[in-house]
Design a protein around this motif. Structure first.
Motif, short mmCIF file in Angstrom:
data_model
loop_
_atom_site.label_atom_id
_atom_site.label_comp_id
_atom_site.label_asym_id
_atom_site.label_seq_id
_atom_site.Cartn_x
_atom_site.Cartn_y
_atom_site.Cartn_z
N GLY A 34 12.39 18.03 150.22
CA GLY A 34 13.42 18.70 149.76
C GLY A 34 13.35 20.40 150.02
O GLY A 34 12.37 20.88 150.74
N SER A 35 14.36 21.08 149.85
CA SER A 35 14.31 22.34 150.27
C SER A 35 14.42 23.44 148.94
O SER A 35 14.41 24.47 148.93
CB SER A 35 15.74 22.85 150.53
N HIS A 36 13.88 22.80 147.76
CA HIS A 36 13.87 23.48 146.41
C HIS A 36 12.43 24.12 146.49
O HIS A 36 11.52 23.91 147.47
CB HIS A 36 14.12 22.84 145.39
N GLY A 37 12.13 25.42 145.47
CA GLY A 37 11.05 25.81 145.71
C GLY A 37 9.72 25.23 145.79
O GLY A 37 8.81 25.63 146.34
N ALA A 38 9.62 24.36 144.85
CA ALA A 38 8.55 23.53 144.49
C ALA A 38 8.19 22.84 145.72
O ALA A 38 6.78 22.66 146.29
CB ALA A 38 8.60 22.60 143.42
N ALA A 42 4.63 23.38 148.65
CA ALA A 42 3.84 22.50 148.91
C ALA A 42 3.75 22.44 150.53
O ALA A 42 2.83 22.21 151.03
CB ALA A 42 4.34 21.10 148.38
N ALA A 43 4.96 22.48 151.08
CA ALA A 43 4.86 22.42 152.40
C ALA A 43 4.17 23.66 153.16
O ALA A 43 3.51 23.71 154.17
CB ALA A 43 6.41 22.57 153.04
N ASP A 44 4.35 24.69 152.62
CA ASP A 44 3.68 26.03 153.19
C ASP A 44 2.35 25.80 153.02
O ASP A 44 1.37 26.28 154.01
CB ASP A 44 4.40 27.43 152.24
N ALA A 45 1.74 25.47 151.86
CA ALA A 45 0.48 25.39 151.63
C ALA A 45 -0.23 24.40 152.65
O ALA A 45 -1.41 24.44 153.26
CB ALA A 45 -0.09 24.77 150.18
N MET A 46 0.54 23.40 153.18
CA MET A 46 -0.03 22.40 154.15
C MET A 46 -0.09 22.89 155.54
O MET A 46 -0.98 22.73 156.21
CB MET A 46 0.70 20.95 154.05
N TYR A 47 1.01 23.86 155.75
CA TYR A 47 1.20 24.40 157.10
C TYR A 47 -0.21 25.36 157.10
O TYR A 47 -0.64 25.59 158.04
CB TYR A 47 2.30 25.22 157.27
N ILE A 221 -0.52 3.63 159.61
CA ILE A 221 0.35 3.09 158.51
C ILE A 221 1.73 3.49 159.02
O ILE A 221 2.06 4.81 159.60
CB ILE A 221 0.13 3.24 157.24
N GLU A 222 2.87 3.14 158.69
CA GLU A 222 4.33 3.34 158.91
C GLU A 222 4.79 3.71 157.18
O GLU A 222 4.70 2.94 156.46
CB GLU A 222 4.99 2.61 159.47
N GLY A 223 5.97 4.61 157.24
CA GLY A 223 6.60 5.00 156.09
C GLY A 223 7.21 6.26 156.27
O GLY A 223 7.78 6.82 157.15
N GLY A 224 7.57 6.71 154.91
CA GLY A 224 8.50 8.11 154.97
C GLY A 224 7.64 9.12 155.47
O GLY A 224 6.32 9.26 155.08
N THR A 225 8.36 9.94 156.10
CA THR A 225 7.59 11.46 156.56
C THR A 225 8.50 12.45 156.03
O THR A 225 8.06 13.67 156.33
CB THR A 225 7.50 11.36 157.99
N GLY A 226 9.79 12.25 155.46
CA GLY A 226 10.29 13.42 155.22
C GLY A 226 11.12 13.87 156.38
O GLY A 226 12.12 14.99 156.19
N SER A 227 11.01 13.33 157.61
CA SER A 227 11.87 13.59 158.70
C SER A 227 12.36 12.44 159.55
O SER A 227 11.84 11.43 159.33
CB SER A 227 11.12 14.52 159.73
N GLY A 228 13.28 12.61 160.14
CA GLY A 228 13.97 11.50 160.99
C GLY A 228 14.53 10.41 160.09
O GLY A 228 14.16 9.15 160.61
N SER A 229 14.90 10.41 158.74
CA SER A 229 14.98 9.19 157.89
C SER A 229 15.83 8.15 158.43
O SER A 229 15.77 7.02 157.96
CB SER A 229 15.21 9.77 156.63
N ILE A 230 16.82 8.59 159.28
CA ILE A 230 17.53 7.54 159.43
C ILE A 230 17.30 6.45 160.42
O ILE A 230 17.61 5.35 160.58
CB ILE A 230 18.98 8.24 160.45
#
Length: 381
Positions: A34-38, A42-47, A221-230
């Protein structure tokens, strides 16, 4: 409690680690979801965690820092990516079951492995063992940097050089060295360096690192990554290619602060603290009759194992008595039976003490005094 089981997990964490995790629980959403603040927090903390790891481990690209559940997760990804059916994997004589159990499973798929003769506290012999075994049948080498049982430092820099000369990828298990010894990917050029987040990096449990070199690795393992979902295919780019599912952003926030703590304090200072405690412990154990301890400080971190000369003293019984008196240690095989085979401490294993930079000389003295009392009580039964 006097806690001397830091090779399993460091219980005492810097206050910044605890604060970061608490803040994450209250403010983080799903990173990359998502592009919302929360979500962005989280993404910023991981980076930020990846960037801190780059600084500590000598990487130039944060995308090559894969965040895992633990070192076992990282090792499984690396080993199962690089071990080839019909070919041989070389391992040292000190590997943890996080290495040996994946290799045991892979045997059923035609992968062979050889445990090399790497005697305790003899780095030159370890180098010779790898040098003599590296031939065209070998597809991979795996070497722990530090034994979780004996604190024995293996010469991974020299072994890495041999592997490069033979064009054999090397996986380094840095679970017991990360945050304590210098570990530099740009110098080691390992195919992968795997590390726990909850030990010498002072992060939370449920965190680990896979530092990816130039060799391509496959998803476990394979699954969702938040990228390339198509696409039904996993993304090709790191770190998404190896990070399926919602990641532990809360843990990453804490791990980031643990790594920053190590950077501020410095591995030289942390190693110095642990060595002082190791030397002090050895001096005290020398005066206790009936204790055989494994100690050679030039190639040892703050981990020491011991056994008891008398059969009346079982390592598990002594550890239980220590626990009853408020001293936490680890006894048994420490999930590394081949290390005990190498050192000749099978089938019962050892009693292990392991320090962190928060351990003290006073705690070591109390341990030694309590150990002597426990042995005396056990003899009188």
């Amino acid at each position: 409690m006097i806690y001397l089981d830091n090779a399993a997990t460091t219980m005492r964490k810097p206050p910044e680690v605890l604060a970061a995790v608490k803040n994450a629980y209250n403010t983080f959403g799903g990173p990359g979801r998502g592009s919302h603040g929360a979500a962005m927090r989280a993404a910023d903390a991981m980076y930020a965690c990846r960037e801190a790891a780059c600084e500590l481990f000598g990487l130039s690209n944060p995308e090559r820092v894969v965040l895992t559940l633990n070192a076992t997760h990282a090792l499984n990804i690396a080993i199962k990516s690089l071990a080839k059916p019909g070919r041989k994997v070389l391992v040292s004589g000190f590997e943890h079951n996080a290495v040996m159990r994946p290799l045991h499973v892979l045997q059923q798929r035609g992968v062979m492995f050889e445990v090399l003769d790497t005697p305790l506290f003899r780095p030159d012999a370890a180098v010779s063992a790898f040098e003599n075994a590296l031939d065209d049948s070998v597809c991979l080498a795996v070497c722990t940097h530090v034994s979780n049982v004996f604190g024995c430092i293996l010469p991974v820099e020299r072994i890495a050089k041999l592997c490069r000369e033979k064009n054999v990828p090397l996986i380094i298990d840095a679970s017991q060295s990360a945050g304590i010894l210098p570990v530099n990917q740009s110098k080691l050029h390992g195919a992968a360096i795997c590390a726990s987040g909850h030990k010498g990096l002072y992060g939370p449990q449920g965190t680990g690192l896979l530092l990816v070199g130039d060799t391509a690795l496959s998803s476990l393992i394979e699954g969702g990554t938040g990228s390339g979902s198509i696409s039904l295919e996993m993304p090709k780019d790191l770190p998404d290619a190896l990070e399926a599912g919602t990641p532990n952003a809360w843990g990453a926030a804490g791990l980031c602060e643990g790594i920053k703590f190590v950077l501020r304090k410095g591995t030289d200072e942390i190693e110095h603290i642990e060595h002082e405690l190791l030397d002090h412990c050895a001096m005290l154990l020398h005066d206790i009759k009936g204790v055989k301890y494994y100690y050679y400080t030039p190639v040892q971190t703050g981990v020491m194992s011991m056994v008891f000369v008398s059969e009346e003293h079982d390592v598990e019984d002594i550890a239980s008595k220590l626990s009853e008196n408020g001293v936490a240690v680890r006894a048994g095989l420490q999930c590394a039976p081949i290390a005990h085979k190498t050192a000749g401490t099978l089938p019962y294993g050892t009693l292990r003490v392991s320090f962190s930079c928060f351990s003290t000389r006073s705690e070591v003295r109390t341990f030694a005094k309590t150990l002597e009392s426990a042995m005396t009580a056990n003899t009188s039964l």
